[in-house]
Design an enzyme around this catalytic site. Structure first.
Site, PDB file in Angstrom:
ATOM      1  N   ASP A 140       0.827  -1.202   0.000  1.00  0.00           N
ATOM      2  CA  ASP A 140       0.000   0.000   0.000  1.00  0.00           C
ATOM      3  C   ASP A 140       0.862   1.254   0.000  1.00  0.00           C
ATOM      4  O   ASP A 140       2.091   1.201   0.165  1.00  0.00           O
ATOM      5  CB  ASP A 140      -0.910   0.009   1.238  1.00  0.00           C
ATOM      6  CG  ASP A 140      -1.924  -1.120   1.222  1.00  0.00           C
ATOM      7  OD1 ASP A 140      -2.294  -1.576   0.117  1.00  0.00           O
ATOM      8  OD2 ASP A 140      -2.339  -1.565   2.310  1.00  0.00           O
ATOM      9  N   TYR A 198       6.236 -10.025   6.803  1.00  0.00           N
ATOM     10  CA  TYR A 198       6.178  -8.582   7.016  1.00  0.00           C
ATOM     11  C   TYR A 198       6.684  -8.270   8.423  1.00  0.00           C
ATOM     12  O   TYR A 198       6.477  -9.047   9.364  1.00  0.00           O
ATOM     13  CB  TYR A 198       4.746  -8.065   6.893  1.00  0.00           C
ATOM     14  CG  TYR A 198       4.292  -7.803   5.476  1.00  0.00           C
ATOM     15  CD1 TYR A 198       4.483  -6.554   4.875  1.00  0.00           C
ATOM     16  CD2 TYR A 198       3.644  -8.787   4.739  1.00  0.00           C
ATOM     17  CE1 TYR A 198       4.050  -6.307   3.581  1.00  0.00           C
ATOM     18  CE2 TYR A 198       3.207  -8.549   3.439  1.00  0.00           C
ATOM     19  CZ  TYR A 198       3.413  -7.302   2.874  1.00  0.00           C
ATOM     20  OH  TYR A 198       2.989  -7.056   1.587  1.00  0.00           O
TER      21      TYR A 198
END
Length: 304
Positions: A59, A128
């Protein structure tokens, strides 16, 4: 056509995410524009579109220290980047891309992809990491672009209790948005918080000054690591935001457990700021299992 595997990294702070968008600076758009330049392919050439397929779409504001993409390109176009360089064609392409790409994108490596390789669907798992500086941390201002500052003292023990609830196959509908025709069911393999030990950059036995110690750059930070087969949109940032609320005492562990049990998207479990999040690793199976993995992962998942 030849399929290339491209390993890369980027500082997401200056991009509106990975995916190409009209009139916005994105990672995909920037690299594809560079590819058209170095391979001398017209951007409007319908017979030879240069389009990247990525392992994980990040994002706006999210970083990647190790992202993977693939590109299908004709041998004719690929040969155009050789020029007078006496190196393999993939190295020639990597060098030319490095010369034209901005400093916030780095090409690690380009290679001919093995048969059956798909950067997105062949992946086994993604890792992540989200970095937080809470009230008990001393954040280095040089890290402001990749660490979120939180003006609260966070309880790492209860945050790890919350993180443990995410492990396994679950519907993360409280923390994520599905793609059209997709699902928010994902399998989390690992999820935990830890505080980076405060340690000197120079070992004590080598230090010249017994009073002053230069700490390592991440000393004292709270770090959330999560590994899953795939992630739905906003999933990691929403999980982090909810863990931080639990760790600060603004929400209870029972509240978090309820969000896991009854997946429902609403404001209190929305995503935290993007700058602390980095895509750090993508794992793939052995070459002879790549095609089978890609075929299997395309199926829409359901809960038992």
């Amino acid at each position: 056509m030849t399929r290339l595997r491209i390993d890369l990294a980027y500082d997401g702070g200056g991009f509106f995410g990975w995916a190409r968008q009209p009139d916005l600076r994105t990672v995909q758009g920037t690299i594809e524009d560079a590819l058209h330049t170095v391979l001398r392919v017209s951007a409007g050439d319908a017979n030879e579109p240069l389009r990247l397929t990525v392992a994980g779409r990040t994002d706006t504001g999210v970083h990647a220290s190790h992202q993977v993409a693939h590109l299908d390109v004709s041998e004719t176009a690929l040969a155009r980047c050789m020029g007078h360089m006496n190196v393999p064609v993939c190295e020639a392409l990597a060098r030319r891309l490095r010369a034209v790409l901005p400093a916030d994108i780095v090409i690690h490596r380009i290679a001919i992809a093995p048969a059956g390789f798909d950067a997105r669907f062949s992946a086994l798992e993604r890792t992540y990491v989200y970095r937080v500086a809470d009230r008990s941390s001393e954040v280095d201002p040089r890290l402001r672009g990749c660490v979120l500052r939180v003006d609260e003292s966070l309880d790492i023990a209860v945050m790890n209790q919350a993180a443990a609830l995410t492990i396994g196959l679950h519907d993360f509908g409280s923390f994520a948005t599905p793609n059209p025709g997709g699902t928010t069911i994902r399998e989390v393999k690992t999820a935990y918080w830890r505080r980076v030990p405060v340690s000197p950059l120079v070992p004590d036995e080598l230090a010249m000054d017994e009073v002053y110690r230069t700490p390592s750059l991440e000393s004292g930070l709270l770090v959330f690591t999560i590994v899953a087969d795939a992630f739905a949109r906003n999933m990691v940032r929403s999980l982090v935001g909810s863990c931080v609320k639990v760790g600060s005492g603004r929400k209870t562990l029972d509240w978090f457990a309820g969000k896991m049990t009854e997946p429902a998207r609403e404001g209190s479990s929305g995503p935290i700021a993007p700058q602390g999040l980095t895509l750090e690793h993508i794992a793939y199976p052995a070459d002879d299992q790549l095609a089978a993995r890609a075929e299997a992962i395309r199926a829409v998942r359901t809960l038992p």
